[in-house]
Design a protein around this motif. Sequence first.
Motif, short mmCIF file in Angstrom:
data_model
loop_
_atom_site.label_atom_id
_atom_site.label_comp_id
_atom_site.label_asym_id
_atom_site.label_seq_id
_atom_site.Cartn_x
_atom_site.Cartn_y
_atom_site.Cartn_z
N GLU A 42 -14.30 23.90 -27.49
CA GLU A 42 -15.30 23.26 -26.63
C GLU A 42 -16.10 22.22 -27.40
O GLU A 42 -16.40 21.14 -26.90
CB GLU A 42 -16.25 24.32 -26.06
N HIS A 43 -16.44 22.55 -28.65
CA HIS A 43 -17.19 21.63 -29.50
C HIS A 43 -16.26 21.01 -30.52
O HIS A 43 -15.41 21.68 -31.10
CB HIS A 43 -18.33 22.37 -30.18
N GLN A 44 -16.44 19.72 -30.75
CA GLN A 44 -15.53 18.97 -31.60
C GLN A 44 -16.25 18.43 -32.84
O GLN A 44 -17.47 18.33 -32.89
CB GLN A 44 -14.93 17.80 -30.81
N THR A 84 -16.44 27.98 -32.14
CA THR A 84 -16.90 26.74 -32.77
C THR A 84 -18.26 26.37 -32.20
O THR A 84 -18.40 26.18 -30.99
CB THR A 84 -15.90 25.60 -32.53
N LEU A 85 -19.27 26.28 -33.07
CA LEU A 85 -20.62 25.94 -32.66
C LEU A 85 -20.79 24.43 -32.59
O LEU A 85 -20.01 23.68 -33.20
CB LEU A 85 -21.63 26.53 -33.65
N PRO A 86 -21.81 23.95 -31.89
CA PRO A 86 -22.08 22.49 -31.90
C PRO A 86 -22.42 22.03 -33.31
O PRO A 86 -23.09 22.74 -34.07
CB PRO A 86 -23.28 22.34 -30.96
N THR A 89 -16.39 22.31 -36.79
CA THR A 89 -17.66 21.59 -36.90
C THR A 89 -18.39 22.02 -38.16
O THR A 89 -18.06 23.03 -38.78
CB THR A 89 -18.58 21.85 -35.70
N TYR A 90 -19.41 21.23 -38.53
CA TYR A 90 -20.31 21.55 -39.63
C TYR A 90 -21.73 21.70 -39.08
O TYR A 90 -22.17 20.90 -38.25
CB TYR A 90 -20.32 20.43 -40.68
N THR A 91 -22.43 22.73 -39.54
CA THR A 91 -23.87 22.81 -39.30
C THR A 91 -24.56 22.80 -40.66
O THR A 91 -24.19 23.54 -41.56
CB THR A 91 -24.27 24.08 -38.52
N TRP A 92 -25.55 21.93 -40.79
CA TRP A 92 -26.22 21.70 -42.07
C TRP A 92 -27.66 22.17 -42.04
O TRP A 92 -28.34 22.08 -41.01
CB TRP A 92 -26.20 20.21 -42.42
N SER A 93 -28.13 22.64 -43.18
CA SER A 93 -29.53 22.93 -43.41
C SER A 93 -29.87 22.46 -44.82
O SER A 93 -29.00 22.01 -45.55
CB SER A 93 -29.82 24.43 -43.25
#
Length: 272
Positions: free
Chosen positions: A202-204, A260-262, A55-59
């Motif tokens: 768990e997170h995709q 893997t984070l949401p 996954t990607y987390t953006w800021s």
Amino acid sequence: MNISAVQILRSIALVSSTFVLTSCSHGFLEEPTPATPTAIEPSQYRPPAQVRNATYTWSAEPGIDLFDDRGRLIRAAYESMIIAHYGGIDTTYPGFSEALAAEYASRVDTRWDRSLAGTMRSHIMQIVETDTGFKATVCSQASHFAIKEADGTYRITNFSGREEYVQFDHTVETPPIDPEILWPTTQYAGPFPAPEDSPASEHQWSAPTEDLFTGTGWTITFGADLGETMHRCQTWGRSIEPNVPDEGSERVLSRIPPDTLPAYPGWDEGSR
């Protein structure tokens, strides 16, 4: 041999020669033409197996909106390029393969035998205007992001932060590009599934359900400045991951994938 037998043989020979000539005229003996990507219905799009467990987390810096037109274009283009390196250009977000500059697309090296796991943390550091569009600096921190090698080993490269830019240009019309340049034949040798033993997280991976590129007129390229913005990205990376090497990077090998984070903000309608 009687007359009827001779007539039968002549008829068979005539049919055979006609078939050969017809086959040649229809190109049965010619080299096949290179395949090109077929249009993907955005609502039916699914990311390739090679990236689904990541996954990607953006800021973003103050004043930069992850949800406006530019913020969405930057995120979609950057995520699509990562997909291209592991699933192929034809598996990227709808419309991206046509928007990507042809000379850049021809240099994409896809590793279908590898897959991704964990979470890439990325940050839009700045957006600057150009004569033909705009250019965004993206910082990435990959300490919780792994590449799964063909032997099942997860490889994490631990470092402060990486800098890259994605540029959007409105250019004048040019002659049509040879499809073989934009979509090399080797990109389309067949389906390329991720390694069979790749576990499901768990997170995709989150992907848009609309075409963000077609009809915009943008041509997209990528690169690196390796100047002042690189140092700013390194500072940002250390602010969220302080236990990184002071200089350079370190490689971590494991048989266990990172968590893997949401995805954030993701691409769901209610993700804002």
